[in-house]
Design a protein around this motif. Structure first.
Motif, PDB file in Angstrom:
ATOM      1  N   ASP A  17       0.824  -1.213   0.000  1.00  0.00           N
ATOM      2  CA  ASP A  17       0.000   0.000   0.000  1.00  0.00           C
ATOM      3  C   ASP A  17       0.862   1.269   0.000  1.00  0.00           C
ATOM      4  N   THR A  18       1.902   1.287   0.823  1.00  0.00           N
ATOM      5  CA  THR A  18       2.757   2.473   0.906  1.00  0.00           C
ATOM      6  C   THR A  18       3.938   2.409  -0.053  1.00  0.00           C
ATOM      7  N   GLY A  19       4.289   1.216  -0.535  1.00  0.00           N
ATOM      8  CA  GLY A  19       5.338   1.067  -1.531  1.00  0.00           C
ATOM      9  C   GLY A  19       6.753   1.013  -1.012  1.00  0.00           C
ATOM     10  N   PHE A  20       6.947   0.474   0.182  1.00  0.00           N
ATOM     11  CA  PHE A  20       8.294   0.386   0.736  1.00  0.00           C
ATOM     12  C   PHE A  20       8.666  -1.048   1.093  1.00  0.00           C
ATOM     13  N   PHE A  21       9.962  -1.344   0.958  1.00  0.00           N
ATOM     14  CA  PHE A  21      10.594  -2.544   1.496  1.00  0.00           C
ATOM     15  C   PHE A  21      11.616  -2.052   2.506  1.00  0.00           C
ATOM     16  N   TRP A  22      11.747  -2.764   3.636  1.00  0.00           N
ATOM     17  CA  TRP A  22      12.710  -2.306   4.647  1.00  0.00           C
ATOM     18  C   TRP A  22      13.361  -3.463   5.377  1.00  0.00           C
ATOM     19  N   ILE A  23      14.514  -3.123   5.950  1.00  0.00           N
ATOM     20  CA  ILE A  23      15.314  -4.035   6.777  1.00  0.00           C
ATOM     21  C   ILE A  23      15.510  -3.344   8.118  1.00  0.00           C
ATOM     22  N   GLU A  24      15.250  -4.060   9.209  1.00  0.00           N
ATOM     23  CA  GLU A  24      15.483  -3.522  10.540  1.00  0.00           C
ATOM     24  C   GLU A  24      16.641  -4.273  11.181  1.00  0.00           C
ATOM     25  N   PHE A  25      17.530  -3.517  11.835  1.00  0.00           N
ATOM     26  CA  PHE A  25      18.710  -4.096  12.466  1.00  0.00           C
ATOM     27  C   PHE A  25      18.586  -4.095  13.984  1.00  0.00           C
ATOM     28  N   GLU A  26      19.394  -4.910  14.608  1.00  0.00           N
ATOM     29  CA  GLU A  26      19.423  -5.022  16.066  1.00  0.00           C
ATOM     30  C   GLU A  26      19.791  -3.692  16.739  1.00  0.00           C
ATOM     31  N   ASN A  27      20.522  -2.843  16.041  1.00  0.00           N
ATOM     32  CA  ASN A  27      20.932  -1.554  16.610  1.00  0.00           C
ATOM     33  C   ASN A  27      19.814  -0.503  16.576  1.00  0.00           C
ATOM     34  N   GLN A  32      15.735   1.242   3.819  1.00  0.00           N
ATOM     35  CA  GLN A  32      14.506   1.045   3.060  1.00  0.00           C
ATOM     36  C   GLN A  32      14.682   1.496   1.619  1.00  0.00           C
ATOM     37  N   CYS A  33      13.790   1.007   0.758  1.00  0.00           N
ATOM     38  CA  CYS A  33      13.738   1.453  -0.624  1.00  0.00           C
ATOM     39  C   CYS A  33      12.305   1.329  -1.125  1.00  0.00           C
ATOM     40  N   CYS A  34      12.090   1.801  -2.337  1.00  0.00           N
ATOM     41  CA  CYS A  34      10.743   1.837  -2.905  1.00  0.00           C
ATOM     42  C   CYS A  34      10.440   0.603  -3.749  1.00  0.00           C
ATOM     43  N   LEU A  35       9.190   0.210  -3.705  1.00  0.00           N
ATOM     44  CA  LEU A  35       8.685  -0.823  -4.600  1.00  0.00           C
ATOM     45  C   LEU A  35       8.192  -0.160  -5.878  1.00  0.00           C
ATOM     46  N   LYS A  36       8.000  -0.961  -6.915  1.00  0.00           N
ATOM     47  CA  LYS A  36       7.548  -0.450  -8.210  1.00  0.00           C
ATOM     48  C   LYS A  36       6.042  -0.174  -8.174  1.00  0.00           C
ATOM     49  N   LYS A  39       0.885  -0.170 -12.785  1.00  0.00           N
ATOM     50  CA  LYS A  39       0.486   0.631 -13.955  1.00  0.00           C
ATOM     51  C   LYS A  39      -0.836   1.344 -13.731  1.00  0.00           C
ATOM     52  N   ASP A  40      -1.758   0.708 -12.990  1.00  0.00           N
ATOM     53  CA  ASP A  40      -3.061   1.334 -12.736  1.00  0.00           C
ATOM     54  C   ASP A  40      -3.004   2.335 -11.578  1.00  0.00           C
ATOM     55  N   LEU A  41      -1.806   2.530 -11.016  1.00  0.00           N
ATOM     56  CA  LEU A  41      -1.554   3.473  -9.921  1.00  0.00           C
ATOM     57  C   LEU A  41      -2.316   3.145  -8.643  1.00  0.00           C
ATOM     58  N   LYS A  42      -2.758   1.899  -8.500  1.00  0.00           N
ATOM     59  CA  LYS A  42      -3.503   1.471  -7.310  1.00  0.00           C
ATOM     60  C   LYS A  42      -2.640   0.535  -6.474  1.00  0.00           C
ATOM     61  N   GLY A  43      -1.643   1.099  -5.859  1.00  0.00           N
ATOM     62  CA  GLY A  43      -0.749   0.302  -5.033  1.00  0.00           C
ATOM     63  C   GLY A  43       0.555  -0.009  -5.755  1.00  0.00           C
ATOM     64  N   TYR A  44       1.286  -0.945  -5.196  1.00  0.00           N
ATOM     65  CA  TYR A  44       2.625  -1.257  -5.673  1.00  0.00           C
ATOM     66  C   TYR A  44       2.757  -2.742  -5.952  1.00  0.00           C
ATOM     67  N   LYS A  45       3.746  -3.068  -6.783  1.00  0.00           N
ATOM     68  CA  LYS A  45       4.058  -4.455  -7.114  1.00  0.00           C
ATOM     69  C   LYS A  45       5.095  -4.993  -6.132  1.00  0.00           C
ATOM     70  N   ARG A  87      14.954 -10.248  -2.162  1.00  0.00           N
ATOM     71  CA  ARG A  87      14.795 -11.522  -2.881  1.00  0.00           C
ATOM     72  C   ARG A  87      14.365 -12.642  -1.937  1.00  0.00           C
ATOM     73  N   LYS A  88      14.865 -12.628  -0.721  1.00  0.00           N
ATOM     74  CA  LYS A  88      14.515 -13.662   0.256  1.00  0.00           C
ATOM     75  C   LYS A  88      13.025 -13.640   0.578  1.00  0.00           C
ATOM     76  N   LEU A  89      12.362 -12.486   0.400  1.00  0.00           N
ATOM     77  CA  LEU A  89      10.917 -12.375   0.632  1.00  0.00           C
ATOM     78  C   LEU A  89      10.129 -12.577  -0.662  1.00  0.00           C
ATOM     79  N   GLY A  90      10.810 -12.943  -1.726  1.00  0.00           N
ATOM     80  CA  GLY A  90      10.140 -13.176  -3.004  1.00  0.00           C
ATOM     81  C   GLY A  90       9.888 -11.926  -3.811  1.00  0.00           C
ATOM     82  N   ILE A  91      10.568 -10.849  -3.476  1.00  0.00           N
ATOM     83  CA  ILE A  91      10.419  -9.606  -4.236  1.00  0.00           C
ATOM     84  C   ILE A  91      11.327  -9.683  -5.453  1.00  0.00           C
TER      85      ILE A  91
END
Length: 94
Positions: A17-27, A32-36, A39-45, A87-91
């Motif tokens: 919905d928001t279009g982000f992928f992120w990694i959280e660390f122990e510290n 984070q980065c953006c998802l694609k 085309k219909d502008l209704k969310g992200y791939k 990639r580990k999450l299938g993205i």
């Protein structure tokens, strides 16, 4: 250059919905980065554009700048980690 591979990852996730992928660390920090956008502008791939993932721009850039080496800022190290963990999450990375 900061060695991100030495940090323990405690969570990885994404939001179509928001279009982000992120990694959280122990510290308590994250990357984070953006998802694609669909085309219909209704969310992200479940996909990241390899050469244009937004990791160094806007909110993501502000969030990720802690991981840059001040003497030699290199986004490649950050992007490599983001893409590998996504990639580990299938993205799909294109």
């Amino acid at each position: 250059m900061k060695n991100l591979n030495e940090l323990k990852i405690v969570n990885t996730d994404f939001d179509l919905d928001t279009g982000f992928f992120w990694i959280e660390f122990e510290n308590g920090k994250s990357l984070q980065c953006c998802l694609k956008l669909r085309k219909d502008l209704k969310g992200y791939k479940k996909e990241i554009v390899k050469n244009d993932n937004g990791s160094c721009e806007g909110l993501s850039g502000d969030n990720n700048d802690w991981a840059l080496d001040e003497e030699n800022p290199d986004w490649a190290n950050i992007n490599d980690l983001l893409h590998r963990e996504a990639r580990k999450l299938g993205i799909k990375i294109n």
